[in-house]
Enzyme design. Structure first.
Site, mmCIF file in Angstrom:
data_model
loop_
_atom_site.group_PDB
_atom_site.id
_atom_site.type_symbol
_atom_site.label_atom_id
_atom_site.label_comp_id
_atom_site.label_asym_id
_atom_site.label_seq_id
_atom_site.Cartn_x
_atom_site.Cartn_y
_atom_site.Cartn_z
ATOM 1 N N CYS A 58 78.606 52.175 130.573
ATOM 2 C CA CYS A 58 77.359 51.537 130.771
ATOM 3 C C CYS A 58 76.832 51.081 132.371
ATOM 4 O O CYS A 58 75.731 50.938 132.710
ATOM 5 C CB CYS A 58 77.189 50.345 130.091
ATOM 6 S SG CYS A 58 77.402 50.587 128.221
ATOM 7 N N HIS B 298 68.625 50.988 126.112
ATOM 8 C CA HIS B 298 69.666 50.988 127.037
ATOM 9 C C HIS B 298 70.217 52.485 127.197
ATOM 10 O O HIS B 298 71.232 52.746 126.398
ATOM 11 C CB HIS B 298 70.613 50.328 126.449
ATOM 12 C CG HIS B 298 71.896 50.165 127.196
ATOM 13 N ND1 HIS B 298 72.300 50.672 128.396
ATOM 14 C CD2 HIS B 298 73.361 49.970 126.615
ATOM 15 C CE1 HIS B 298 73.607 50.507 128.769
ATOM 16 N NE2 HIS B 298 74.122 50.300 127.714
ATOM 17 N N CYS C 73 78.002 44.715 131.185
ATOM 18 C CA CYS C 73 79.385 44.913 130.472
ATOM 19 C C CYS C 73 79.623 46.319 130.304
ATOM 20 O O CYS C 73 78.581 47.044 130.473
ATOM 21 C CB CYS C 73 79.411 44.095 129.088
ATOM 22 S SG CYS C 73 78.308 44.999 127.946
ATOM 23 N N GLY D 194 82.020 49.347 128.258
ATOM 24 C CA GLY D 194 82.730 49.642 127.240
ATOM 25 C C GLY D 194 84.338 49.791 127.669
ATOM 26 O O GLY D 194 84.603 50.391 128.755
#
Length: 417
Positions: free
Chosen positions: A115, A371, A401, A403
């Site tokens: 991300c 997102h 954040c 993954g």
């Protein structure tokens, strides 16, 4: 230019009293952003980009960058694409950049840190410029989530799975959200109230036209799922915001991951989305020489790691790390773009860090806007700088954040006041 160089030398000899004074100084060797734009964000699998391939999305936005910047394409030396789901992304960005009008002397690559891939691409281009390896480059993040993703079909090697942290890297994102909710007692109500605010802010921003200077319309082809008929459409606005969303309406939505918990839902989690965002970067001295408008200064970015099973709280570690490197506190930050992967992690980060909610995601976040994994890191910068300009504010902080248990954060200074 000579005066700026002298000031730069004097600043090194006489350190500033505060981190804020340091990062807002203007020096010839600063890495600056001269263009920041994005496509509209479209609903995954049913929106305006559902039938668009990644290559066309990247090509279209790079073409807009070339046209809007009016820069000589020969000046661009490298283009870095942040993308998560397409294993052929390196091929895509190279071919798309050539078709978009950039010469074969402009190199291209792709990066994937889940991300944060868009911010990672920005960091990579900025670092190359800072080190003198290139003079000018483009960071782009793009994702067609409608195309599906590369999920782990098989477990890791048995030796790897002996490590619990390694095994936890396979946990679905929804499971990690429920872990955060349980471990840190983030209630369903708190998550739904946060999500409602995100939707309401996005609605307000969209109605007021605040997104207009961020978005470069994209013309593409959409196929009717029933008739198979294709038609050309031009997308001009984000599809994610659901006007009229309230806490009461969100509280009626069923849990999305019932095998892991009952707090995360399709209403308080980020949307599956297609879209792209890009930044044109160069040294300040280069921008001045080329008469390019300087939108902002890139200050820095950093990354950190944590337990994969609670990956969502990554920003609560990355943000203090980045601020500490620049002798700053949250009080020095004017605008914060924190990716709302899930309301669970966003609520945690706000509480843990003591973030002033009035500064954060003023136009809504990923719960309302979407997102698109590889694009979010650049999209946040585009949106955040636009909001800085609207409010006449200076310092922008972005974070997300990541993954498998990571967090990343970036720092920028708006120069259009």
């Amino acid at each position: 230019m000579a005066t700026e160089r002298l000031n730069s030398i004097l600043n090194h000899l006489t350190p500033s009293k505060s981190g804020l004074a340091t990062i807002t100084q203007k020096n010839p060797d600063d890495v600056v952003i001269t263009l920041a734009l994005r496509t509209p964000l479209a609903k995954g699998f049913k929106g305006g980009l559902k039938d668009t391939q990644l290559d066309y999305l990247v090509y279209s936005l790079l073409k807009k960058v070339r046209e809007k910047s009016n820069i000589d394409p020969q000046m661009v030396e490298d283009i870095c694409l942040g993308n998560v789901n397409d294993g052929k992304a390196a091929y895509v960005v190279r071919a798309a950049s050539l078709a978009a009008g950039f010469p074969n002397t402009a190199a291209a690559s792709s990066v994937n840190r889940f991300c944060s891939s868009g911010l990672k691409a920005t960091q990579d281009i900025a670092n190359q410029i800072s080190l003198g390896n290139i003079e000018c480059g483009i960071a782009i993040g793009a994702e067609i989530m409608s195309a599906g993703g590369d999920r782990l079909a098989n477990p890791f090697h048995e030796d790897i799975l002996k490590s619990q942290d390694a095994a936890d890297c396979m946990q679905p994102m929804g499971q990690t959200s429920e872990n955060v909710g349980k471990d840190f007692n983030i209630s369903r109500e708190a998550q739904d109230r946060f999500a409602a605010e995100s939707y309401q802010r996005a609605e307000r921003a969209q109605k007021a036209g605040w997104f207009d200077d961020e978005i470069a319309p994209i013309t593409t082809t959409v196929k009717d799922p029933k008739s198979g008929e294709e038609k050309r459409v031009t997308l001009t606005k984000d599809e994610g915001p659901r006007w009229g969303t309230t806490f009461e309406s969100l509280s009626k939505i069923r849990p999305a991951f019932p095998s892991y918990g009952d707090r995360s839902t399709g209403g308080n989690s980020s949307q599956v989305t297609d879209g792209a965002a890009a930044l044109l970067l160069m040294k300040r001295s280069t921008a001045l020489r080329l008469h390019q408008p300087i939108l902002a200064k890139y200050v820095g970015a950093t990354v950190t790691g944590l337990a994969p099973r609670i990956m969502g709280i990554g920003p609560s570690l990355a943000i203090p790390k980045l601020l500490g490197k620049h002798n700053l506190t949250l009080a020095d930050i004017d605008i914060i773009e924190l990716n709302e992967a899930f309301a669970s992690m966003a609520v945690y980060c706000v509480k843990e860090l003591g973030i002033d909610a009035r500064k954060m995601n003023v136009r809504g976040g990923a719960i309302a806007l979407g997102h698109p994994l590889g694009a979010t890191g650049t999209r946040q910068v585009v949106t955040g700088l636009s909001e800085c300009r609207r409010q006449g504010k200076k310092v922008l902080l972005t974070s997300m954040c990541v993954g498998t248990g990571q967090g990343m954060a970036g720092l920028f200074v708006n120069e259009v006041l």
